[in-house]
Structure formats: structure tokens, C-alpha cells
Design a protein around this motif. Structure first.
Motif, PDB file in Angstrom:
ATOM      1  N   SER A 147      36.423  39.732  44.113  1.00 14.32           N
ATOM      2  CA  SER A 147      36.961  39.991  45.448  1.00 14.32           C
ATOM      3  C   SER A 147      36.571  38.881  46.413  1.00 14.32           C
ATOM      4  O   SER A 147      37.378  38.442  47.233  1.00 14.32           O
ATOM      5  CB  SER A 147      36.460  41.339  45.978  1.00 14.32           C
ATOM      6  OG  SER A 147      36.922  42.402  45.162  1.00 14.32           O
ATOM      7  N   SER A 184      34.911  37.093  36.523  1.00 19.05           N
ATOM      8  CA  SER A 184      35.947  38.051  36.886  1.00 19.05           C
ATOM      9  C   SER A 184      35.605  39.472  36.488  1.00 19.05           C
ATOM     10  O   SER A 184      36.223  40.427  36.975  1.00 19.05           O
ATOM     11  CB  SER A 184      37.286  37.644  36.250  1.00 19.05           C
ATOM     12  OG  SER A 184      37.191  37.640  34.826  1.00 19.05           O
ATOM     13  N   ASP A 202      33.383  42.919  39.906  1.00 11.64           N
ATOM     14  CA  ASP A 202      34.423  43.238  40.886  1.00 11.64           C
ATOM     15  C   ASP A 202      34.179  42.562  42.230  1.00 11.64           C
ATOM     16  O   ASP A 202      35.110  42.028  42.847  1.00 11.64           O
ATOM     17  CB  ASP A 202      34.526  44.752  41.076  1.00 11.64           C
ATOM     18  CG  ASP A 202      35.075  45.462  39.845  1.00 11.64           C
ATOM     19  OD1 ASP A 202      35.720  44.783  39.025  1.00 11.64           O
ATOM     20  OD2 ASP A 202      34.855  46.678  39.713  1.00 11.64           O
TER      21      ASP A 202
END
Length: 294
Positions: A287, A280, A283
Motif C-alpha cells: 500500500s 508485495s 499488505d
């Protein structure tokens, strides 16, 4: 350290001879010898034992050939990344089991490229344990794998999140000339050749636990080949070498054409989930997980 020294060392390891290695590197033998001495000076220890008519390469150097090659590969990759850096592009490294690389990742990549046109992928296929190790070491940003439906999910730290791409099924199939050995009842003789999974593989452990016929050596009367490589099993089954278990997503086209016959109605099937894990803190990985888990 001059990186060309490592190329010199690899040439020496492959040729086992200073003269041949120098010719391969397109320099004179004395110049090549000086570069090897320079490498030894940087290393702080000799790597060859120079004798009157021959040289002996040290066991320490021989045993680390794989590490040297890996270092050279990483350095060349880093050089390429720096030289061709694109601020608008993101490269996501994914460790993935062999089976979903073949069966599901192409669709996942197409969806990702639609949403993020600049994204690039570096896929590292392998067995589940190897893929998990790559992910844990931080060599990859994401992990793609099959998990038995209802089974305990893989456990990682708080920064790792899990999503589900979709569902699949592990089914028994038969192809080639073996298709004609199916009885009117839809079953196969118990001694039909089988392409089985090792019991210590993820699919093998599942099939062994469920005592599925033709799944592992313990539940097959005539195992002719054992492998954890699902794509290889698919090709062998198509050629009639034996009955085997495959994810439905790897076999449905051939089932539709009749090149493979599903035995799931008689032998059962094992529900699977296509799971995706992401770091996590990355990014783009986060996503992509959000996109794929919708």
C-alpha cells in the motif's frame, strides 16, 4: 534458558572479572558464578576456564559477543512488540541508503502518515549493499535507494515490486572559504581539495564511470577525505574542507542561501531516480509503495 544469563555473560565480557561483573549485576560473586555455570549447562560447553587466582574467557565466547548483543536486542524488541501490540498499527521496516534517509524519507513519511495515521517506521540505514542484504534476508519489508537514471534496476524475485518516488540529481558543490576560489569562468583550480566517494560505493561507481572531476580519487588531484556517507560529505563541504558531489535534494536549501555554490553548470550533473522496492506479500508495504509511486 533464562534471558538474564545473557546479561550476565555480557557483564562478564565487559568486565573480564567475576567479582566486578557480579557487583555490576547487583548479586554476590558465588550467585553470579552459579548463573554462569547454569548458562554453561544449557550451552553444553564451558565458556570460562576457572583457575586459582583468575579466569580466562573462552575464545568462542569472545568471538561471538556481537551475536549475543544482537540476540539480546532482538529479544527485547520482540518483548516490547508483544507487550505494546496495537492491532490497528503497522510497523514497516525499511532498509535505506544514508542519502535518501536524509533527503527524501521525511517527506515520504509525512505523506504516509497522512494516508495511514497508525503506520510506524523502523529505518535501517546503510550502504546500498548492506540495505539490499537486509531486504533479501527479510529483515526489512521495503528498500529505499538511489538509482542512476536509465541504469538497470535491481533484480529481485517475483514477489518484489518496484516504484519510483521521484527524480533527483547528483551535483558538485562547494562551500565555506572555498567558495571564494571559484574563477570568473565558474570553475575551480584542478588541485582544489575534494571530498570523494569510494569507487565501490554506488555514487562512487557512477561518478568514476562518468569520469566526473572531484568525484573519486582517480579523478581528483587533491582528495582530502574519502567516504560513502553523503551527509558527512555535506557537512565537510559546508565547512570548506573540499568540493563534493551531493544529491540536489540534500543541498538545495544551502544553495538558495548561498552557503553552497553549485558547479553543475560547469562540471555537469548525474540524473538519479529515488527507487522504492516492496515485498508485495506485506499488505502495508504494498500500500505504501502504491501511495509513494503516484
Amino acid at each position: 534458558m533464562d534471558m538474564q544469563w545473557l546479561d550476565d555473560v555480557l557483564a562478564l565480557l565487559e568486565e573480564g572479572n567475576m567479582t566486578r561483573a557480579a557487583a555490576r549485576r547487583n548479586i554476590t560473586q558465588p550467585a553470579f558464578s552459579r548463573r554462569i555455570r547454569s548458562f554453561e549447562g544449557w550451552l553444553g560447553t564451558p565458556v570460562i576456564d576457572r583457575k586459582t587466582n583468575r579466569i580466562d574467557i573462552s575464545p568462542a565466547l569472545l568471538s561471538n559477543e556481537v551475536e549475543i548483543r544482537a540476540l539480546m536486542s532482538r529479544m527485547k524488541e520482540l518483548r516490547t512488540k508483544i507487550a505494546h501490540h496495537d492491532a490497528a498499527a503497522s510497523t514497516i521496516a525499511i532498509s535505506a541508503q544514508h542519502a535518501p534517509v536524509y533527503s527524501t524519507f521525511p517527506d515520504m513519511a509525512l505523506r504516509a502518515r497522512t494516508a495511514f495515521p497508525q503506520v510506524r517506521f523502523r529505518v535501517r540505514p546503510g550502504n546500498l549493499s548492506d540495505c539490499v542484504a537486509l531486504f533479501l534476508r527479510g529483515d526489512t519489508n521495503m528498500l529505499l535507494c538511489y538509482e542512476a537514471e536509465g541504469a538497470m534496476t535491481l533484480q529481485f524475485g517475483p514477489n518484489v515490486v518496484r516504484g519510483k518516488w521521484g527524480n533527483d540529481y547528483l551535483i558538485p558543490v562547494v562551500g565555506g572559504a572555498l567558495r571564494y576560489t571559484i574563477r570568473d569562468s565558474g570553475t575551480l583550480p584542478s588541485d582544489t581539495p575534494a571530498i570523494v566517494y569510494p569507487e565501490n560505493s554506488s555514487f562512487g561507481a557512477l561518478l568514476h564511470k562518468r569520469e566526473r572531476p572531484f568525484g573519486t580519487q582517480a579523478h581528483s588531484a587533491n582528495p582530502v577525505c574519502e567516504t560513502a556517507f553523503s551527509s558527512g560529505i555535506r557537512e565537510m563541504v559546508l565547512n570548506g574542507l573540499g568540493v563534493g558531489w551531493l544529491p540536489f535534494s540534500m543541498a538545495y536549501r544551502e544553495i538558495e542561501t548561498g552557503d553552497l555554490i553549485s558547479l553543475a553548470n560547469r562540471l555537469g550533473q548525474e540524473p538519479l531516480e529515488v527507487a522504492v522496492y516492496a515485498d508485495s506479500k506485506n499488505d502495508m508495504a504494498a500500500s505504501l509503495l502504491e501511495l509513494w509511486a503516484k
